[in-house]
Design an enzyme around this catalytic site. Structure first.
Site, PDB file in Angstrom:
ATOM      1  CE  LYS A   1      -1.794   3.197   1.744  1.00 31.60           C
ATOM      2  NZ  LYS A   1      -1.850   4.520   1.397  1.00 31.60           N
TER       3      LYS A   1
ATOM      4  N   GLY B   1       6.585   5.540   8.109  1.00 32.20           N
ATOM      5  CA  GLY B   1       5.697   6.719   8.129  1.00 32.20           C
ATOM      6  C   GLY B   1       5.627   7.368   9.325  1.00 32.20           C
ATOM      7  CB  SER B   2       3.704  10.154  10.767  1.00 31.42           C
ATOM      8  OG  SER B   2       2.349   9.521  10.743  1.00 31.42           O
ATOM      9  CB  THR B   3       5.584   8.975  15.490  1.00 25.39           C
ATOM     10  OG1 THR B   3       7.109   9.035  15.162  1.00 25.39           O
ATOM     11  CG2 THR B   3       5.582   8.182  17.032  1.00 25.39           C
ATOM     12  CB  ALA B   4       0.512  10.063  14.519  1.00 22.02           C
ATOM     13  CB  THR B   5       0.510   6.610  10.777  1.00 26.09           C
ATOM     14  OG1 THR B   5       0.073   8.074  10.126  1.00 26.09           O
ATOM     15  CG2 THR B   5       0.088   5.496   9.565  1.00 26.09           C
ATOM     16  N   GLY B   6       2.193   5.311  12.735  1.00 22.30           N
ATOM     17  CA  GLY B   6       2.791   3.979  13.081  1.00 22.30           C
ATOM     18  C   GLY B   6       2.173   3.188  14.524  1.00 22.30           C
TER      19      GLY B   6
ATOM     20  CD  GLU C   1      12.873   1.166  10.084  1.00 20.04           C
ATOM     21  OE1 GLU C   1      13.303   2.387  10.767  1.00 20.04           O
ATOM     22  OE2 GLU C   1      13.440   0.277   9.967  1.00 20.04           O
TER      23      GLU C   1
ATOM     24  CB  CYS D   1      12.927   9.104   8.426  1.00 14.29           C
ATOM     25  SG  CYS D   1      13.911   8.343   7.670  1.00 14.29           S
TER      26      CYS D   1
ATOM     27  CD  GLU E   1       9.488  13.422  11.376  1.00 15.85           C
ATOM     28  OE1 GLU E   1       8.434  12.897  11.448  1.00 15.85           O
ATOM     29  OE2 GLU E   1      10.505  12.804  10.939  1.00 15.85           O
TER      30      GLU E   1
HETATM   31  P1  NAD Z   1       1.975   8.748   7.153  1.00 14.40           P
HETATM   32  O1  NAD Z   1       2.067   8.095   8.397  1.00 14.40           O
HETATM   33  O2  NAD Z   1       0.975   9.904   6.935  1.00 14.40           O
HETATM   34  O3  NAD Z   1       1.729   7.851   5.890  1.00 14.40           O
HETATM   35  C1  NAD Z   1       2.382   6.543   5.733  1.00 14.40           C
HETATM   36  C2  NAD Z   1       1.584   5.656   4.951  1.00 14.40           C
HETATM   37  O4  NAD Z   1       0.595   5.144   5.888  1.00 14.40           O
HETATM   38  C3  NAD Z   1       0.851   6.212   3.761  1.00 14.40           C
HETATM   39  O5  NAD Z   1       0.785   5.089   2.912  1.00 14.40           O
HETATM   40  C4  NAD Z   1      -0.461   6.380   4.171  1.00 14.40           C
HETATM   41  O6  NAD Z   1      -1.611   6.369   3.311  1.00 14.40           O
HETATM   42  C5  NAD Z   1      -0.604   5.280   5.217  1.00 14.40           C
HETATM   43  N1  NAD Z   1      -1.565   5.302   6.271  1.00 14.40           N
HETATM   44  C6  NAD Z   1      -1.980   6.249   6.960  1.00 14.40           C
HETATM   45  N2  NAD Z   1      -2.882   6.343   7.952  1.00 14.40           N
HETATM   46  C7  NAD Z   1      -2.873   4.878   8.109  1.00 14.40           C
HETATM   47  C8  NAD Z   1      -3.746   3.962   8.843  1.00 14.40           C
HETATM   48  N3  NAD Z   1      -4.292   4.386  10.080  1.00 14.40           N
HETATM   49  N4  NAD Z   1      -3.478   2.634   8.667  1.00 14.40           N
HETATM   50  C9  NAD Z   1      -2.922   2.220   7.659  1.00 14.40           C
HETATM   51  N5  NAD Z   1      -2.035   3.061   7.016  1.00 14.40           N
HETATM   52  C10 NAD Z   1      -2.113   4.479   6.885  1.00 14.40           C
HETATM   53  O7  NAD Z   1       3.363   9.637   6.818  1.00 14.40           O
HETATM   54  P2  NAD Z   1       3.895  10.207   5.378  1.00 14.40           P
HETATM   55  O8  NAD Z   1       3.198  11.619   5.368  1.00 14.40           O
HETATM   56  O9  NAD Z   1       3.381   9.387   4.360  1.00 14.40           O
HETATM   57  O10 NAD Z   1       5.484  10.194   5.618  1.00 14.40           O
HETATM   58  C11 NAD Z   1       6.062  11.097   6.177  1.00 14.40           C
HETATM   59  C12 NAD Z   1       6.543  10.270   7.782  1.00 14.40           C
HETATM   60  O11 NAD Z   1       7.220   9.265   7.318  1.00 14.40           O
HETATM   61  C13 NAD Z   1       7.330  11.569   8.544  1.00 14.40           C
HETATM   62  O12 NAD Z   1       6.986  11.602   9.805  1.00 14.40           O
HETATM   63  C14 NAD Z   1       8.732  10.618   8.384  1.00 14.40           C
HETATM   64  O13 NAD Z   1       9.572  10.908   9.664  1.00 14.40           O
HETATM   65  C15 NAD Z   1       8.380   9.123   8.454  1.00 14.40           C
HETATM   66  N6  NAD Z   1       9.383   8.527   7.602  1.00 14.40           N
HETATM   67  C16 NAD Z   1      10.347   7.652   8.472  1.00 14.40           C
HETATM   68  C17 NAD Z   1      11.272   6.770   7.769  1.00 14.40           C
HETATM   69  C18 NAD Z   1      12.094   5.815   8.578  1.00 14.40           C
HETATM   70  O14 NAD Z   1      12.757   5.080   8.100  1.00 14.40           O
HETATM   71  N7  NAD Z   1      11.979   5.863   9.772  1.00 14.40           N
HETATM   72  C19 NAD Z   1      11.468   6.983   6.486  1.00 14.40           C
HETATM   73  C20 NAD Z   1      10.826   7.950   5.755  1.00 14.40           C
HETATM   74  C21 NAD Z   1       9.854   8.675   6.450  1.00 14.40           C
END
Ligand code: NAD
Length: 508
Positions: free
Chosen positions: A190, A242-247, A264, A298, A395
């Site tokens: 996804k 992705g973002s910490t909140a989503t993780g 991550e 990130c 961030e």
């Molecule tokens: P995001 O968390 O908004 O989205 C990431 C992915 O998750 C997208 O595909 C999104 O559609 C999906 N998503 C969103 N909510 C979801 C849910 N509830 N359930 C399942 N999937 C969901 O992040 P973003 O804005 O796309 O990316 C930026 C963030 O990613 C930054 O906070 C950055 O720090 C982080 N990031 C981390 C690393 C790392 O390796 N640690 C690398 C790159 C980016």
């Protein structure tokens, strides 16, 4: 409209007809026909249509991946054969590099000068995990009971959900897809709704490389598509960047059916200049840390901690270099600063400029949108930022450096670790003993000494604290896509040797 290079890809290269989902080896529209738009952050224009997968599409993709796993059409191949097909995929990635690079640039505006090495690394990652496929091994273990042979097996987990962000969609997919496939899993991807099409192209190449139907599926769509995937009971593991909140939301949802997770997440990483630092090199490293990828990284070195003795000289040099960066077309090799990847990200960064004004921060350069086509903000440097400023804690994911001063090593450590994140840290010093002390005291998944933002497939990457759970890359990443099976074989010794006086072998 910019001229696009002719794509060498058949299915996903044809933008006029829209970008479909990939389910069970077939390209298809969403069941309800829904689509969303692809948007170019440099041209500020929509340029394509993408299928918007609903829960029924996600279910079809997961069931397809599950069936492909259960009938062993992929995991049942010799590891050497999986490796051969992954090596073929790596060659196809190299051969189609221009299409893949351009596609990602149209999606997120990343610079071509960054994408070229980035895409070469994707092919390299693929070769690395292809090479590891045959090395997967368990252990023959000394039995803890008489009369038994005991050993472990490493087995694939099943269906892996790979969920990726928009900043480095192909690179971060590579870290998940290739180890998952090398270990024999099947995958449902996804990608971010901001950057779905480059992922579809990569999936098309996977089919061409002989990865069987159903072993790689792609469902495109927004957060709710991702949530439907994470919540699917047949998903065995979620690999997320992705973002910490989503993780955190994903980890909670995955726990509902005990799916494993690798996360991550974000960062607020310190880049620390000691009094003896080579300032010219350090300025280069700080620039790479916070202005590369327009700060949408990130591992961005977003907090710059500078010894008081260097502070003024360093700040002046960083502000001067930042203000001279050439903003422009990401496809132009001379461009040094690309746009932010989306209008939403632009609004987010501009919001932090407002916060900085409200907090009365000292802005040395930037702090504004550039009067330029595209979602550009100026490289920005704030000096003497208090540690409790929101800009020092949160961030931003933009080209925004907050610079703070310190006097002692102890202070530097305390300031560096004054964050709930822990992804990375940089140290600039010529003193080897100081560097080693810092390496041990910094709470970060990666520490760079006299460099910053260097990564490669042989070393693990991931974070402490809010920056995530688990590590990607490095040889151990393969094991993160396996389960361990313990095997006890009763060797059939004569019964007087095989049992204790009570005939009990269990001990539990
Ligand atoms: P995001 O968390 O908004 O989205 C990431 C992915 O998750 C997208 O595909 C999104 O559609 C999906 N998503 C969103 N909510 C979801 C849910 N509830 N359930 C399942 N999937 C969901 O992040 P973003 O804005 O796309 O990316 C930026 C963030 O990613 C930054 O906070 C950055 O720090 C982080 N990031 C981390 C690393 C790392 O390796 N640690 C690398 C790159 C980016």
């Amino acid at each position: 409209m910019r001229r696009q290079p002719a794509s060498t890809l058949r299915t996903t290269g044809n933008q006029a007809s829209g970008f479909p989902l990939l389910i069970d080896g077939r390209w298809c529209e969403a069941r309800d026909g829904a689509r969303f738009s692809a948007h170019d952050p440099y041209l500020e224009q929509d340029w394509g249509e993408i299928a918007d997968a609903g829960p029924a599409d996600v279910d079809a993709a997961v069931v397809s991946a599950y069936d492909a796993f259960v009938d062993q059409r992929w995991s049942g191949l010799l590891a050497s054969e999986r490796a051969r097909r992954l090596l073929h995929l790596a060659d196809l990635i190299d051969r189609n590099a221009t299409s893949l690079i351009h596609q990602q640039i149209f999606e997120n505006g990343k610079l071509i000068s960054e994408m070229q090495p980035g895409l070469a690394a994707v092919a390299g990652d693929c070769r690395f995990f292809a090479g590891l496929a045959e090395t997967l091994q368990g252990a023959t273990v000394a039995p803890s009971r008489p009369g038994f042979t005991t050993f472990t097996l490493r087995e694939p987990m099943g269906v892996v959900a790979a969920i990726t962000p928009w900043n480095t969609p192909l690179g971060l997919l590579a870290w998940k897809l290739f180890p998952a496939l090398a270990a024999g899993n099947t995958v449902v991807i996804k990608p971010s709704e901001v950057t779905p099409t480059s992922t579809l192209m990569l999936a098309e190449l996977a089919l061409e490389a002989g990865i069987p139907d159903g072993a790689v599926n792609v469902v495109t769509g927004p957060a709710r598509t991702g949530a439907a995937l994470v919540g699917h009971p047949l998903v065995a593991k979620v690999a997320f960047t992705g973002s910490t909140a989503t993780g955190q939301a994903i980890a909670a949802q995955a726990a509902g059916h005990t799916a494993r997770v690798t996360l991550e997440l974000g960062g607020k990483s310190p880049n620390i200049l000691f009094a003896d630092a080579d300032v010219d090199r350090a300025v280069n490293g700080v620039m790479a840390g916070i202005f590369a990828a327009t700060g949408q990284s990130c591992m961005a070195g977003s907090r710059v901690l500078v010894h008081t003795s260097l502070f003024d000289r360093f700040c002046e040099a960083l502000a001067e270099r930042g203000s001279r960066m050439i903003a422009g077309d990401p496809l132009d090799a001379a461009t040094q600063l690309g746009p932010l990847a989306s209008r939403a990200q632009l609004q987010k960064v501009l919001g932090y400029f407002d916060i900085a004004r409200a907090e009365g921060l000292q802005c040395l350069t930037g702090g504004l949108r550039l009067p330029h086509q595209g979602y550009f903000v100026a490289p920005t440097v704030y000096a003497d930022v208090p540690q409790d400023s929101r800009l020092a804690r949160e961030e931003i994911f933009g080209p925004v450096a907050v610079v703070m001063r310190f006097d002692t090593e102890t202070q530097a450590v305390a300031m560096a670790n004054n964050t709930r994140y822990g992804l990375a840290a940089g140290i600039w010093t010529e003193d080897l003993r100081l560097a080693h002390r810092m390496i041990h005291r910094l709470r970060a998944g990666t520490v760079w000494v006299n460099n910053y933002r260097i990564i490669g497939h042989t070393l693990p990457f991931g974070g402490y604290g809010l920056s995530g759970i688990g590590r990607e890359m490095g040889a151990a990443a393969l094991e993160a896509y396996t389960e361990t099976k313990s095997v006890w074989i009763d060797m059939g010794n004569p019964v007087e040797f095989a049992t204790g006086p009570m005939g009990d072998r269990h001990g539990l």
